[in-house]
Enzyme design. Structure first.
Site, PDB file in Angstrom:
ATOM      1  N   ASP A   1      10.585  -3.975   3.651  1.00 31.52           N
ATOM      2  CA  ASP A   1      11.581  -3.365   4.547  1.00 31.52           C
ATOM      3  C   ASP A   1      12.602  -4.371   5.079  1.00 31.52           C
ATOM      4  O   ASP A   1      13.092  -4.245   6.203  1.00 31.52           O
ATOM      5  CB  ASP A   1      10.888  -2.656   5.729  1.00 31.52           C
ATOM      6  CG  ASP A   1       9.940  -1.583   5.243  1.00 31.52           C
ATOM      7  OD1 ASP A   1      10.225  -0.961   4.203  1.00 31.52           O
ATOM      8  OD2 ASP A   1       8.903  -1.372   5.907  1.00 31.52           O
TER       9      ASP A   1
ATOM     10  N   HIS B   1      13.649   2.554   0.295  1.00 31.62           N
ATOM     11  CA  HIS B   1      14.814   1.666   0.309  1.00 31.62           C
ATOM     12  C   HIS B   1      16.001   2.460   0.847  1.00 31.62           C
ATOM     13  O   HIS B   1      16.531   3.326   0.158  1.00 31.62           O
ATOM     14  CB  HIS B   1      15.096   1.135  -1.101  1.00 31.62           C
ATOM     15  CG  HIS B   1      14.015   0.221  -1.627  1.00 31.62           C
ATOM     16  ND1 HIS B   1      14.065  -0.362  -2.866  1.00 31.62           N
ATOM     17  CD2 HIS B   1      12.873  -0.223  -1.060  1.00 31.62           C
ATOM     18  CE1 HIS B   1      12.984  -1.120  -3.030  1.00 31.62           C
ATOM     19  NE2 HIS B   1      12.246  -1.040  -1.948  1.00 31.62           N
TER      20      HIS B   1
HETATM   21  P1  GDP Z   1      13.989  -1.976   2.168  1.00 32.49           P
HETATM   22  O1  GDP Z   1      12.709  -1.253   1.933  1.00 32.49           O
HETATM   23  O2  GDP Z   1      13.851  -3.456   2.008  1.00 32.49           O
HETATM   24  O3  GDP Z   1      15.138  -1.432   1.365  1.00 32.49           O
HETATM   25  O4  GDP Z   1      14.364  -1.739   3.707  1.00 32.49           O
HETATM   26  P2  GDP Z   1      14.224  -0.349   4.534  1.00 32.49           P
HETATM   27  O5  GDP Z   1      15.280   0.575   4.091  1.00 32.49           O
HETATM   28  O6  GDP Z   1      12.818   0.141   4.510  1.00 32.49           O
HETATM   29  O7  GDP Z   1      14.461  -0.866   6.002  1.00 32.49           O
HETATM   30  C1  GDP Z   1      15.656  -1.436   6.417  1.00 32.49           C
HETATM   31  C2  GDP Z   1      16.255  -0.590   7.552  1.00 32.49           C
HETATM   32  O8  GDP Z   1      17.244  -1.330   8.244  1.00 32.49           O
HETATM   33  C3  GDP Z   1      16.952   0.660   7.063  1.00 32.49           C
HETATM   34  O9  GDP Z   1      16.851   1.660   8.049  1.00 32.49           O
HETATM   35  C4  GDP Z   1      18.415   0.212   6.925  1.00 32.49           C
HETATM   36  O10 GDP Z   1      19.343   1.285   7.054  1.00 32.49           O
HETATM   37  C5  GDP Z   1      18.527  -0.723   8.093  1.00 32.49           C
HETATM   38  N1  GDP Z   1      19.444  -1.842   7.897  1.00 32.49           N
HETATM   39  C6  GDP Z   1      19.653  -2.589   6.769  1.00 32.49           C
HETATM   40  N2  GDP Z   1      20.493  -3.615   7.031  1.00 32.49           N
HETATM   41  C7  GDP Z   1      20.792  -3.526   8.346  1.00 32.49           C
HETATM   42  C8  GDP Z   1      21.578  -4.333   9.239  1.00 32.49           C
HETATM   43  O11 GDP Z   1      22.166  -5.353   8.870  1.00 32.49           O
HETATM   44  N3  GDP Z   1      21.626  -3.927  10.548  1.00 32.49           N
HETATM   45  C9  GDP Z   1      20.974  -2.822  11.008  1.00 32.49           C
HETATM   46  N4  GDP Z   1      21.069  -2.518  12.300  1.00 32.49           N
HETATM   47  N5  GDP Z   1      20.237  -2.046  10.192  1.00 32.49           N
HETATM   48  C10 GDP Z   1      20.138  -2.405   8.897  1.00 32.49           C
HETATM   49  P1  IMO Z   2       9.509  -1.286   0.630  1.00 31.02           P
HETATM   50  O1  IMO Z   2       9.804  -1.408  -0.839  1.00 31.02           O
HETATM   51  C1  IMO Z   2       6.624  -1.923   3.787  1.00 31.02           C
HETATM   52  C2  IMO Z   2       2.399  -1.748   2.625  1.00 31.02           C
HETATM   53  C3  IMO Z   2       1.502  -0.700   3.240  1.00 31.02           C
HETATM   54  C4  IMO Z   2       0.164  -1.435   3.200  1.00 31.02           C
HETATM   55  C5  IMO Z   2       0.236  -2.199   1.874  1.00 31.02           C
HETATM   56  C6  IMO Z   2      -0.449  -1.481   0.707  1.00 31.02           C
HETATM   57  O2  IMO Z   2      10.235  -0.176   1.283  1.00 31.02           O
HETATM   58  O3  IMO Z   2       9.691  -2.615   1.294  1.00 31.02           O
HETATM   59  P2  IMO Z   2       0.196   0.607  -0.803  1.00 31.02           P
HETATM   60  O4  IMO Z   2       0.544   2.013  -0.438  1.00 31.02           O
HETATM   61  O5  IMO Z   2       1.274  -0.124  -1.544  1.00 31.02           O
HETATM   62  O6  IMO Z   2      -1.137   0.493  -1.483  1.00 31.02           O
HETATM   63  O7  IMO Z   2      -0.001  -0.137   0.615  1.00 31.02           O
HETATM   64  O8  IMO Z   2       1.621  -2.368   1.607  1.00 31.02           O
HETATM   65  N1  IMO Z   2       3.614  -1.208   1.967  1.00 31.02           N
HETATM   66  C7  IMO Z   2       4.855  -1.352   2.449  1.00 31.02           C
HETATM   67  N2  IMO Z   2       5.287  -1.883   3.616  1.00 31.02           N
HETATM   68  N3  IMO Z   2       7.532  -1.485   2.880  1.00 31.02           N
HETATM   69  C8  IMO Z   2       7.115  -1.004   1.686  1.00 31.02           C
HETATM   70  O9  IMO Z   2       7.972  -0.808   0.670  1.00 31.02           O
HETATM   71  C9  IMO Z   2       5.723  -0.851   1.441  1.00 31.02           C
HETATM   72  N4  IMO Z   2       4.964  -0.411   0.403  1.00 31.02           N
HETATM   73  C10 IMO Z   2       3.673  -0.637   0.736  1.00 31.02           C
HETATM   74  O10 IMO Z   2       1.897  -0.401   4.561  1.00 31.02           O
HETATM   75  O11 IMO Z   2       0.107  -2.396   4.217  1.00 31.02           O
HETATM   76 MG    MG Z   3      11.400   0.034   2.936  1.00 30.73          MG
END
Ligand code: GDP
Ligand code: IMO
Ligand code: MG
Length: 423
Positions: free
Chosen positions: A13, A41
């Protein structure tokens, strides 16, 4: 570019989706190389806000070929649901392909994932319950079904038979109800009808792409701290989000990888269980969660929050061979008068670790060593150049790059596509 891996440098994340969406404006091919619909994502652009689970984050650029690679585990129903959501938002899916070698996440994998978590009693992993672990386990024991199997129904039927015998045995041991083979076969035939034309051997396509110097992005899921080998085992996912595995999961020769961009949040978050030394259980942790809106994109769970972890970034940068960093969510720190950065862990025996990640049992008892930085206390959301940033923010980012020993190349100051700039 030519071949660039984009990987999570922390616990997932980090903002990989938004970085890929930005970079994909210049990319010919984007390939997801591992993981499944445990990913969330988030991408915000002219098509609205989307949390992508399986579909690569390059899908919004109509010129980009998007491939779900052989290293992934694909729940066909989740994929169809995601495709329907994107189509309803006006996103074209003509360029979406799935490797015939990618594994299928079956309905019984989800069931087993949930039963296994219950069976762990108080020692849960905190999985997303998407069946990811059981699907990769079946891949390793060679009981898995692949997307390509859908195209050969006799072969599929025989493979399913063997897979179900193992799955039902596992379900019985875990105290669940056996699943019905005929029902599953009929469901798979439905998936074949709807997805069959997108299932391909990626080799000819990627050979041609490399031969023409196409710009290729490899999209990782999660982050190094949850890597099956290099993360906080057993609190990890069942695949490898580090760049060393990217070529294999994408279907490219390893030596074609030219660059590795590590995506790193300006502070730390984590969902799921396991040691997380920088976690803040106080009002500051709650404030980071509130301002950063730190709730899981897939499960909605509140994310655990803490200060930036310099040990984790140093480890992640070295292990991934990072060539550049993308620092995200800088704006979340805008209102803090004081910021802390963890520069080392003190272990139970008093030893201090700065340049590797202690194994899980040791990490459980590690305490972070912090240094304090002055906050900038002004909005960074409209900054579009390095020089626009307040000096305190520049110093803070410089420190992140120094701890990683990798140059910071991108800074993101908001979730919208344009809230980002190159340093
Ligand atoms: P990923 O799994 O690595 O793609 O990340 P996620 O989407 O799960 O989590 C990132 C969160 O932060 C999402 O809600 C994005 O919309 C938000 N986000 C990403 N970049 C920024 C930033 O620079 N500032 C803020 N405030 N939010 C961001
Ligand atoms: P993105 O791609 C954050 C975490 C789960 C758990 C561990 C194993 O959005 O960054 P799983 O379901 O894969 O067997 O769970 O990994 N986990 C994530 N945490 N972002 C994710 O994906 C995750 N995918 C799995 O919370 O600790
Ligand atoms: Mg994510």
């Amino acid at each position: 570019m030519p071949v660039t891996a984009v990987v999570g440098a922390q616990w997932g994340d980090e903002g990989k989706g938004r970085i890929i969406d930005y970079l994909a404006q210049q990319a010919d091919v984007v390939i997801r190389f591992q993981g499944g619909d445990n990913a969330g994502h988030t991408v915000i652009n002219e098509f609205g806000k989307h949390a992508l689970h399986l579909i690569p984050s390059g899908i919004f650029n109509p010129q980009t070929v998007n491939i779900i690679g052989s290293g992934c585990v694909v729940n066909p129903q989740s994929l169809l649901d995601e495709m329907a959501t994107l189509e309803a938002a006006g996103v074209g899916l003509e360029n979406l392909w799935i490797s015939n070698r990618a594994q299928m996440v079956m309905s019984y994998h989800r069931l087993i994932d949930a039963l296994e978590e219950t069976a762990r009693g108080p020692d849960t992993i905190g999985t997303t319950k998407r069946g990811i672990g059981p699907a990769y386990a079946d891949k390793a024991t060679r009981a898995g079904l692949r997307l390509g199997d859908l195209l050969q129904s006799d072969w599929l039927e025989a493979r399913l038979d063997g897979a179900l015998r193992q799955a039902n045995e596992r379900i019985r041991i875990l105290g669940g109800d056996a699943v019905d083979g005929q029902e599953i076969f009929a469901q798979l035939m439905g998936f074949r009808d709807r997805l069959g034309h997108r299932i391909i051997d990626t080799v000819p396509l990627l050979r041609k792409a490399l031969a023409t110097d196409a710009r290729i992005l490899l999209e990782g899921q999660l982050g190094v701290m949850r890597d099956l080998d290099w993360g906080i085992y057993p609190y990890v996912t069942s695949s490898n989000p580090t760049a060393s595995f990217a070529a294999s999961g994408a279907g490219l020769p390893a030596r074609t990888l030219d660059a590795v961009i590590g995506v790193v949040k300006a502070y730390s978050t984590c969902v799921g269980d396991g040691p997380f030394p920088v976690e803040l259980h106080d009002a500051t942790g709650a404030r980071l969660r509130e301002i950063g809106q730190e709730f899981g994109a897939t499960t909605g769970r509140p994310r655990r929050c803490g200060w930036f972890d310099g040990v984790a970034i140093n480890y992640a940068a070295w292990l991934n061979g990072m060539t550049a960093l993308a620092v995200t969510k800088l704006d979340v720190l805008d209102t803090f008068a004081e910021l802390k950065i963890c520069t080392g862990y003190r272990l139970a025996d008093g030893a201090v670790v700065t340049d590797t990640m202690p194994d899980t049992a040791l990490l459980n008892q590690a305490t972070p060593i912090y240094e304090t930085w002055e906050g900038w206390q002004s909005s960074s959301a409209d900054c579009r150049r390095w020089d626009d940033l307040p000096p305190q923010a520049r110093r803070y980012i410089d420190r992140i790059g120094q701890l990683a020993d990798v140059p910071v190349r991108y800074v993101s100051v908001g979730a919208e596509r344009d809230q980002m700039f190159e340093v």
